[in-house]
Scaffold this motif. Structure first.
Motif, PDB file in Angstrom:
ATOM      1  N   THR A   1       0.849  -1.183   0.000  1.00  0.00           N
ATOM      2  CA  THR A   1       0.000   0.000   0.000  1.00  0.00           C
ATOM      3  C   THR A   1       0.888   1.236   0.000  1.00  0.00           C
ATOM      4  OG1 THR A   1      -1.727  -1.149   1.258  1.00  0.00           O
ATOM      5  CG2 THR A   1      -1.829   1.251   1.208  1.00  0.00           C
ATOM      6  N   ALA A   2       0.639   2.134  -0.945  1.00  0.00           N
ATOM      7  CA  ALA A   2       1.453   3.341  -1.077  1.00  0.00           C
ATOM      8  C   ALA A   2       0.575   4.576  -0.945  1.00  0.00           C
ATOM      9  CB  ALA A   2       2.174   3.353  -2.423  1.00  0.00           C
ATOM     10  N   CYS A   3       1.146   5.621  -0.387  1.00  0.00           N
ATOM     11  CA  CYS A   3       0.441   6.898  -0.282  1.00  0.00           C
ATOM     12  C   CYS A   3       1.308   8.001  -0.865  1.00  0.00           C
ATOM     13  CB  CYS A   3       0.105   7.221   1.168  1.00  0.00           C
ATOM     14  SG  CYS A   3      -0.821   8.766   1.359  1.00  0.00           S
ATOM     15  N   PHE A   4       0.728   8.758  -1.783  1.00  0.00           N
ATOM     16  CA  PHE A   4       1.404   9.904  -2.377  1.00  0.00           C
ATOM     17  C   PHE A   4       0.817  11.164  -1.755  1.00  0.00           C
ATOM     18  CE2 PHE A   4       2.235   6.486  -5.174  1.00  0.00           C
ATOM     19  CZ  PHE A   4       3.421   6.772  -5.828  1.00  0.00           C
ATOM     20  N   ILE A   5       1.639  11.886  -1.037  1.00  0.00           N
ATOM     21  CA  ILE A   5       1.189  13.061  -0.292  1.00  0.00           C
ATOM     22  C   ILE A   5       1.571  14.287  -1.091  1.00  0.00           C
ATOM     23  CG2 ILE A   5       1.300  14.274   1.914  1.00  0.00           C
ATOM     24  CD1 ILE A   5       2.328  11.419   2.966  1.00  0.00           C
ATOM     25  N   GLY A   6       0.595  14.807  -1.822  1.00  0.00           N
ATOM     26  CA  GLY A   6       0.822  15.843  -2.808  1.00  0.00           C
ATOM     27  C   GLY A   6       0.626  15.239  -4.193  1.00  0.00           C
ATOM     28  N   SER A   7       0.368  16.088  -5.163  1.00  0.00           N
ATOM     29  CA  SER A   7       0.032  15.611  -6.503  1.00  0.00           C
ATOM     30  C   SER A   7       1.270  15.187  -7.298  1.00  0.00           C
ATOM     31  CB  SER A   7      -0.716  16.713  -7.272  1.00  0.00           C
ATOM     32  OG  SER A   7      -1.956  16.980  -6.662  1.00  0.00           O
ATOM     33  N   ILE A   8       1.433  13.886  -7.444  1.00  0.00           N
ATOM     34  CA  ILE A   8       2.472  13.324  -8.303  1.00  0.00           C
ATOM     35  C   ILE A   8       1.767  12.266  -9.151  1.00  0.00           C
ATOM     36  CG2 ILE A   8       4.894  12.616  -8.346  1.00  0.00           C
ATOM     37  CD1 ILE A   8       4.962  12.825  -5.342  1.00  0.00           C
ATOM     38  N   THR A   9       0.747  12.685  -9.859  1.00  0.00           N
ATOM     39  CA  THR A   9      -0.161  11.758 -10.530  1.00  0.00           C
ATOM     40  C   THR A   9       0.522  10.774 -11.471  1.00  0.00           C
ATOM     41  OG1 THR A   9      -1.970  13.338 -10.320  1.00  0.00           O
ATOM     42  CG2 THR A   9      -2.235  11.598 -11.942  1.00  0.00           C
ATOM     43  N   PRO A  10       1.451  11.189 -12.352  1.00  0.00           N
ATOM     44  CA  PRO A  10       2.064  10.219 -13.265  1.00  0.00           C
ATOM     45  C   PRO A  10       2.765   9.073 -12.537  1.00  0.00           C
ATOM     46  CG  PRO A  10       2.524  12.455 -13.979  1.00  0.00           C
ATOM     47  CD  PRO A  10       1.927  12.561 -12.621  1.00  0.00           C
TER      48      PRO A  10
ATOM     49  N   GLY B   1      -9.053  13.072  -8.106  1.00  0.00           N
ATOM     50  CA  GLY B   1      -9.477  11.842  -7.441  1.00  0.00           C
ATOM     51  C   GLY B   1      -8.784  11.586  -6.118  1.00  0.00           C
ATOM     52  N   SER B   2      -7.982  12.527  -5.658  1.00  0.00           N
ATOM     53  CA  SER B   2      -7.252  12.352  -4.404  1.00  0.00           C
ATOM     54  C   SER B   2      -8.149  12.603  -3.199  1.00  0.00           C
ATOM     55  CB  SER B   2      -6.057  13.308  -4.348  1.00  0.00           C
ATOM     56  OG  SER B   2      -5.194  13.110  -5.435  1.00  0.00           O
ATOM     57  N   TYR B   3      -7.679  12.190  -2.038  1.00  0.00           N
ATOM     58  CA  TYR B   3      -8.380  12.444  -0.792  1.00  0.00           C
ATOM     59  C   TYR B   3      -7.887  13.757  -0.186  1.00  0.00           C
ATOM     60  CZ  TYR B   3      -9.924   7.576  -0.932  1.00  0.00           C
ATOM     61  OH  TYR B   3     -10.497   6.382  -1.301  1.00  0.00           O
ATOM     62  N   PRO B   4      -8.751  14.478   0.544  1.00  0.00           N
ATOM     63  CA  PRO B   4      -8.280  15.691   1.236  1.00  0.00           C
ATOM     64  C   PRO B   4      -7.335  15.318   2.365  1.00  0.00           C
ATOM     65  CG  PRO B   4     -10.521  15.159   1.911  1.00  0.00           C
ATOM     66  CD  PRO B   4     -10.188  14.228   0.775  1.00  0.00           C
ATOM     67  N   ASP B   5      -6.463  16.247   2.741  1.00  0.00           N
ATOM     68  CA  ASP B   5      -5.452  15.904   3.735  1.00  0.00           C
ATOM     69  C   ASP B   5      -6.014  15.681   5.133  1.00  0.00           C
ATOM     70  OD1 ASP B   5      -6.022  18.552   4.235  1.00  0.00           O
ATOM     71  OD2 ASP B   5      -3.937  19.169   4.462  1.00  0.00           O
ATOM     72  N   ILE B   6      -7.281  15.987   5.354  1.00  0.00           N
ATOM     73  CA  ILE B   6      -7.875  15.684   6.667  1.00  0.00           C
ATOM     74  C   ILE B   6      -7.972  14.168   6.877  1.00  0.00           C
ATOM     75  CG2 ILE B   6      -9.171  17.836   6.853  1.00  0.00           C
ATOM     76  CD1 ILE B   6     -11.655  16.303   5.922  1.00  0.00           C
ATOM     77  N   ASP B   7      -7.851  13.386   5.796  1.00  0.00           N
ATOM     78  CA  ASP B   7      -7.896  11.932   5.900  1.00  0.00           C
ATOM     79  C   ASP B   7      -6.530  11.326   6.184  1.00  0.00           C
ATOM     80  OD1 ASP B   7     -10.631  11.844   5.413  1.00  0.00           O
ATOM     81  OD2 ASP B   7     -10.372  11.705   3.242  1.00  0.00           O
ATOM     82  N   THR B   8      -5.529  12.163   6.392  1.00  0.00           N
ATOM     83  CA  THR B   8      -4.161  11.684   6.620  1.00  0.00           C
ATOM     84  C   THR B   8      -4.067  10.607   7.703  1.00  0.00           C
ATOM     85  OG1 THR B   8      -3.153  13.735   5.827  1.00  0.00           O
ATOM     86  CG2 THR B   8      -1.839  12.406   7.358  1.00  0.00           C
ATOM     87  N   PRO B   9      -4.655  10.818   8.912  1.00  0.00           N
ATOM     88  CA  PRO B   9      -4.485   9.800   9.961  1.00  0.00           C
ATOM     89  C   PRO B   9      -5.208   8.490   9.682  1.00  0.00           C
ATOM     90  CG  PRO B   9      -6.007  11.507  10.685  1.00  0.00           C
ATOM     91  CD  PRO B   9      -5.399  11.988   9.403  1.00  0.00           C
ATOM     92  N   LEU B  10      -6.099   8.469   8.695  1.00  0.00           N
ATOM     93  CA  LEU B  10      -6.811   7.240   8.347  1.00  0.00           C
ATOM     94  C   LEU B  10      -6.073   6.419   7.305  1.00  0.00           C
ATOM     95  CD1 LEU B  10     -10.428   8.729   8.022  1.00  0.00           C
ATOM     96  CD2 LEU B  10      -9.400   7.599  10.012  1.00  0.00           C
ATOM     97  N   ILE B  11      -5.110   7.044   6.634  1.00  0.00           N
ATOM     98  CA  ILE B  11      -4.434   6.388   5.506  1.00  0.00           C
ATOM     99  C   ILE B  11      -2.975   6.056   5.800  1.00  0.00           C
ATOM    100  CG2 ILE B  11      -3.686   6.730   3.114  1.00  0.00           C
ATOM    101  CD1 ILE B  11      -6.235   8.358   2.663  1.00  0.00           C
ATOM    102  N   ILE B  12      -2.215   7.040   6.264  1.00  0.00           N
ATOM    103  CA  ILE B  12      -0.764   6.882   6.380  1.00  0.00           C
ATOM    104  C   ILE B  12      -0.335   5.712   7.275  1.00  0.00           C
ATOM    105  CG2 ILE B  12       1.329   7.993   7.292  1.00  0.00           C
ATOM    106  CD1 ILE B  12       0.414  10.557   6.027  1.00  0.00           C
TER     107      ILE B  12
END
Length: 261
Positions: free
Chosen positions: A119-128, A151-162
Protein backbone atom coordinates in the motif's frame (compact mmCIF):
# COMPACT_ATOMS: atom_id res chain seq x y z
CA UNK A 1 10.88 20.42 13.95
CA UNK A 2 12.17 18.50 10.95
CA UNK A 3 12.77 21.59 8.78
CA UNK A 4 14.65 23.35 11.56
CA UNK A 5 16.87 20.31 12.15
CA UNK A 6 17.70 20.18 8.44
CA UNK A 7 18.59 23.89 8.42
CA UNK A 8 20.76 23.60 11.53
CA UNK A 9 22.68 20.60 10.18
CA UNK A 10 23.23 22.28 6.80
CA UNK A 11 24.61 25.38 8.54
CA UNK A 12 26.93 23.19 10.60
CA UNK A 13 28.29 21.57 7.44
CA UNK A 14 28.59 24.98 5.74
CA UNK A 15 30.83 26.28 8.50
CA UNK A 16 32.29 29.72 7.92
CA UNK A 17 32.12 29.69 4.13
CA UNK A 18 31.01 33.14 2.92
CA UNK A 19 27.58 33.23 1.24
CA UNK A 20 26.00 36.37 -0.21
CA UNK A 21 22.30 36.52 -1.14
CA UNK A 22 22.06 38.28 -4.53
CA UNK A 23 18.35 38.06 -5.32
CA UNK A 24 15.08 36.58 -4.08
CA UNK A 25 11.43 36.53 -5.12
CA UNK A 26 8.13 34.92 -4.12
CA UNK A 27 6.98 34.21 -7.69
CA UNK A 28 3.59 32.79 -8.67
CA UNK A 29 4.50 29.09 -8.74
CA UNK A 30 7.91 28.98 -7.09
CA UNK A 31 9.98 31.08 -4.72
CA UNK A 32 13.68 31.44 -5.49
CA UNK A 33 16.88 32.64 -3.79
CA UNK A 34 20.10 33.28 -5.71
CA UNK A 35 23.39 33.16 -3.81
CA UNK A 36 27.04 33.89 -4.61
CA UNK A 37 29.77 31.68 -3.18
CA UNK A 38 33.47 31.12 -3.72
CA UNK A 39 32.52 28.50 -6.29
CA UNK A 40 30.07 30.63 -8.24
CA UNK A 41 26.35 31.34 -8.11
CA UNK A 42 23.66 28.87 -7.12
CA UNK A 43 19.87 29.07 -7.32
CA UNK A 44 17.50 27.34 -4.94
CA UNK A 45 13.76 27.31 -5.40
CA UNK A 46 10.73 26.02 -3.53
CA UNK A 47 6.98 25.83 -3.90
CA UNK A 48 5.10 29.10 -3.28
CA UNK A 49 2.22 28.12 -0.93
CA UNK A 50 -0.57 30.22 -2.44
CA UNK A 51 -3.22 28.27 -0.54
CA UNK A 52 -1.72 29.43 2.78
CA UNK A 53 -1.20 33.13 2.09
CA UNK A 54 -2.09 35.64 4.78
CA UNK A 55 -2.08 39.41 5.05
CA UNK A 56 1.19 39.57 6.94
CA UNK A 57 4.29 41.68 6.70
CA UNK A 58 6.44 41.42 3.61
CA UNK A 59 9.97 42.41 2.74
CA UNK A 60 11.90 39.77 4.68
CA UNK A 61 15.39 39.52 3.22
CA UNK A 62 16.72 35.97 3.70
CA UNK A 63 19.99 35.68 5.60
CA UNK A 64 21.98 32.47 5.79
CA UNK A 65 22.66 32.78 9.51
CA UNK A 66 18.88 33.03 10.15
CA UNK A 67 18.05 29.87 8.16
CA UNK A 68 16.54 27.84 11.07
CA UNK A 69 14.22 30.73 11.91
CA UNK A 70 13.24 31.31 8.29
CA UNK A 71 12.11 27.72 7.69
CA UNK A 72 9.94 27.80 10.83
CA UNK A 73 8.54 31.33 10.45
CA UNK A 74 4.79 31.75 10.98
CA UNK A 75 4.44 33.39 7.56
CA UNK A 76 4.26 30.78 4.79
CA UNK A 77 5.99 33.05 2.24
CA UNK A 78 8.94 33.48 4.58
CA UNK A 79 9.13 29.70 5.06
CA UNK A 80 9.17 29.23 1.29
CA UNK A 81 12.01 31.75 1.08
CA UNK A 82 13.84 29.83 3.79
CA UNK A 83 13.50 26.49 2.00
CA UNK A 84 14.64 28.09 -1.28
CA UNK A 85 17.73 29.48 0.48
CA UNK A 86 18.33 26.10 2.13
CA UNK A 87 18.25 24.47 -1.30
CA UNK A 88 20.64 27.03 -2.78
CA UNK A 89 23.15 26.50 0.04
CA UNK A 90 22.72 22.74 -0.33
CA UNK A 91 23.55 22.95 -4.06
CA UNK A 92 26.74 24.76 -3.11
CA UNK A 93 27.58 22.02 -0.58
CA UNK A 94 26.97 19.31 -3.18
CA UNK A 95 29.51 21.07 -5.41
CA UNK A 96 32.00 21.93 -2.67
CA UNK A 97 31.98 18.42 -1.20
CA UNK A 98 31.92 16.73 -4.61
CA UNK A 99 28.90 14.70 -3.65
CA UNK A 100 28.14 12.09 -6.29
CA UNK A 101 24.54 12.48 -7.44
CA UNK A 102 23.85 10.55 -10.61
CA UNK A 103 20.90 11.42 -12.86
CA UNK A 104 17.86 9.25 -12.38
CA UNK A 105 14.08 9.25 -12.66
CA UNK A 106 11.82 9.11 -9.59
CA UNK A 107 9.26 6.96 -11.41
CA UNK A 108 11.89 4.27 -12.00
CA UNK A 109 13.00 4.31 -8.36
CA UNK A 110 9.40 4.11 -7.08
CA UNK A 111 8.78 1.14 -9.39
CA UNK A 112 11.81 -0.60 -7.88
CA UNK A 113 10.47 -0.06 -4.35
CA UNK A 114 6.98 -1.42 -5.01
CA UNK A 115 5.99 -4.90 -3.90
CA UNK A 116 2.86 -6.88 -4.84
CA UNK A 117 -0.06 -6.17 -2.51
CA UNK A 118 1.74 -3.27 -0.84
CA UNK A 119 0.00 0.00 0.00
CA UNK A 120 1.45 3.34 -1.08
CA UNK A 121 0.44 6.90 -0.28
CA UNK A 122 1.40 9.90 -2.38
CA UNK A 123 1.19 13.06 -0.29
CA UNK A 124 0.82 15.84 -2.81
CA UNK A 125 0.03 15.61 -6.50
CA UNK A 126 2.47 13.32 -8.30
CA UNK A 127 -0.16 11.76 -10.53
CA UNK A 128 2.06 10.22 -13.26
CA UNK A 129 4.15 8.35 -10.67
CA UNK A 130 1.08 7.38 -8.64
CA UNK A 131 -0.60 5.97 -11.75
CA UNK A 132 2.47 3.85 -12.46
CA UNK A 133 2.48 2.58 -8.88
CA UNK A 134 -1.21 1.64 -9.07
CA UNK A 135 -0.31 -1.04 -11.60
CA UNK A 136 1.43 -2.96 -8.81
CA UNK A 137 -0.18 -2.06 -5.48
CA UNK A 138 -2.96 -0.14 -3.74
CA UNK A 139 -2.43 3.60 -4.04
CA UNK A 140 -3.86 6.57 -2.17
CA UNK A 141 -3.20 10.23 -2.91
CA UNK A 142 -3.63 13.08 -0.44
CA UNK A 143 -3.84 16.70 -1.57
CA UNK A 144 -4.53 19.94 0.33
CA UNK A 145 -5.52 22.08 -2.64
CA UNK A 146 -9.02 21.33 -3.91
CA UNK A 147 -8.15 22.55 -7.43
CA UNK A 148 -5.42 19.89 -7.67
CA UNK A 149 -7.27 17.14 -5.84
CA UNK A 150 -9.23 15.46 -8.64
CA UNK A 151 -9.48 11.84 -7.44
CA UNK A 152 -7.25 12.35 -4.40
CA UNK A 153 -8.38 12.44 -0.79
CA UNK A 154 -8.28 15.69 1.24
CA UNK A 155 -5.45 15.90 3.74
CA UNK A 156 -7.87 15.68 6.67
CA UNK A 157 -7.90 11.93 5.90
CA UNK A 158 -4.16 11.68 6.62
CA UNK A 159 -4.49 9.80 9.96
CA UNK A 160 -6.81 7.24 8.35
CA UNK A 161 -4.43 6.39 5.51
CA UNK A 162 -0.76 6.88 6.38
CA UNK A 163 -0.52 4.36 9.29
CA UNK A 164 -1.55 1.60 6.84
CA UNK A 165 1.02 2.40 4.14
CA UNK A 166 4.24 0.58 3.30
CA UNK A 167 5.50 3.41 1.09
CA UNK A 168 5.13 7.15 1.65
CA UNK A 169 5.99 9.52 -1.19
CA UNK A 170 5.94 13.05 0.23
CA UNK A 171 6.32 16.17 -1.88
CA UNK A 172 8.77 18.78 -0.63
CA UNK A 173 5.91 21.24 -0.12
CA UNK A 174 5.34 19.44 3.21
CA UNK A 175 8.50 21.22 4.40
CA UNK A 176 6.84 24.54 3.64
CA UNK A 177 3.31 23.96 4.92
CA UNK A 178 4.54 22.44 8.20
CA UNK A 179 2.94 19.03 7.70
CA UNK A 180 6.15 16.99 7.45
CA UNK A 181 6.43 16.30 11.19
CA UNK A 182 2.80 15.19 11.47
CA UNK A 183 3.13 12.92 8.44
CA UNK A 184 6.29 11.25 9.74
CA UNK A 185 4.74 10.76 13.19
CA UNK A 186 1.95 8.64 11.65
CA UNK A 187 4.03 6.31 9.49
CA UNK A 188 4.52 2.61 10.16
CA UNK A 189 7.90 1.82 11.67
CA UNK A 190 9.01 -0.16 8.62
CA UNK A 191 7.54 2.14 5.96
CA UNK A 192 9.85 3.48 3.25
CA UNK A 193 9.85 7.29 3.09
CA UNK A 194 10.47 9.17 -0.16
CA UNK A 195 10.81 12.96 -0.29
CA UNK A 196 10.29 14.34 -3.79
CA UNK A 197 10.05 17.44 -5.92
CA UNK A 198 12.04 20.66 -6.35
CA UNK A 199 11.41 21.79 -2.76
CA UNK A 200 13.15 18.63 -1.50
CA UNK A 201 16.65 19.66 -2.64
CA UNK A 202 18.23 20.02 0.80
CA UNK A 203 21.66 18.42 1.23
CA UNK A 204 20.95 14.67 0.75
CA UNK A 205 23.20 13.27 3.53
CA UNK A 206 21.32 15.44 6.05
CA UNK A 207 17.90 14.25 4.85
CA UNK A 208 19.08 10.62 4.95
CA UNK A 209 20.46 11.11 8.46
CA UNK A 210 17.02 12.34 9.57
CA UNK A 211 15.23 9.27 8.25
CA UNK A 212 14.42 9.97 4.60
CA UNK A 213 15.12 6.78 2.66
CA UNK A 214 14.89 8.14 -0.89
CA UNK A 215 15.15 11.67 -2.30
CA UNK A 216 13.97 12.55 -5.78
CA UNK A 217 14.76 16.17 -6.54
CA UNK A 218 16.68 18.47 -8.87
CA UNK A 219 19.38 21.14 -9.07
CA UNK A 220 19.23 24.23 -11.29
CA UNK A 221 21.86 24.22 -14.05
CA UNK A 222 21.30 27.76 -15.43
CA UNK A 223 20.27 30.15 -12.63
CA UNK A 224 19.57 33.28 -14.68
CA UNK A 225 17.51 31.59 -17.38
CA UNK A 226 15.51 29.87 -14.64
CA UNK A 227 14.94 33.20 -12.86
CA UNK A 228 13.60 34.78 -16.05
CA UNK A 229 11.09 31.94 -16.39
CA UNK A 230 10.10 31.90 -12.72
CA UNK A 231 9.33 35.62 -12.82
CA UNK A 232 6.96 34.92 -15.72
CA UNK A 233 5.10 32.30 -13.70
CA UNK A 234 6.82 29.19 -15.04
CA UNK A 235 6.40 25.88 -13.27
CA UNK A 236 8.59 22.83 -12.80
CA UNK A 237 7.55 21.08 -16.02
CA UNK A 238 8.50 24.01 -18.23
CA UNK A 239 11.92 24.37 -16.61
CA UNK A 240 12.47 20.65 -17.02
CA UNK A 241 11.39 20.84 -20.67
CA UNK A 242 13.88 23.66 -21.25
CA UNK A 243 16.70 21.50 -19.90
CA UNK A 244 17.38 23.72 -16.88
CA UNK A 245 17.25 20.99 -14.24
CA UNK A 246 19.56 18.19 -13.19
CA UNK A 247 17.19 15.54 -11.82
CA UNK A 248 18.57 12.99 -9.38
CA UNK A 249 17.56 10.24 -6.98
CA UNK A 250 19.56 9.65 -3.81
CA UNK A 251 19.07 6.51 -1.70
CA UNK A 252 20.03 5.94 1.91
CA UNK A 253 22.43 3.01 2.18
CA UNK A 254 22.53 1.27 5.57
CA UNK A 255 22.30 4.66 7.27
CA UNK A 256 25.67 5.74 5.93
CA UNK A 257 26.00 8.65 3.54
CA UNK A 258 24.29 8.62 0.17
CA UNK A 259 24.56 7.13 -3.24
CA UNK A 260 23.25 8.43 -6.53
CA UNK A 261 20.94 5.92 -8.17
Amino acid sequence: MFSKLVAEKVLEILGNDPIKVLDQCNCLNYTYVLIRTGLGEFLGFAYTPIEDLRAGEVGTIPRVEELPDLVTNLDSLVRAMGIALLNAVSHYLVTRNRLSLLPSDLKSEITRLLRPRCTACFIGSITPVAEKASEVCSVYQLERRSDLRHGSYPDIDTPLIIPNCDLLVITGSALINNTIDYILSLKKSNATVVLSGPSAAAYPPVLHELGIDVIGSSLVKDPYTAIDLLKLGAGYRLMDKRGLLFKYVSVRHHGEGTRGN
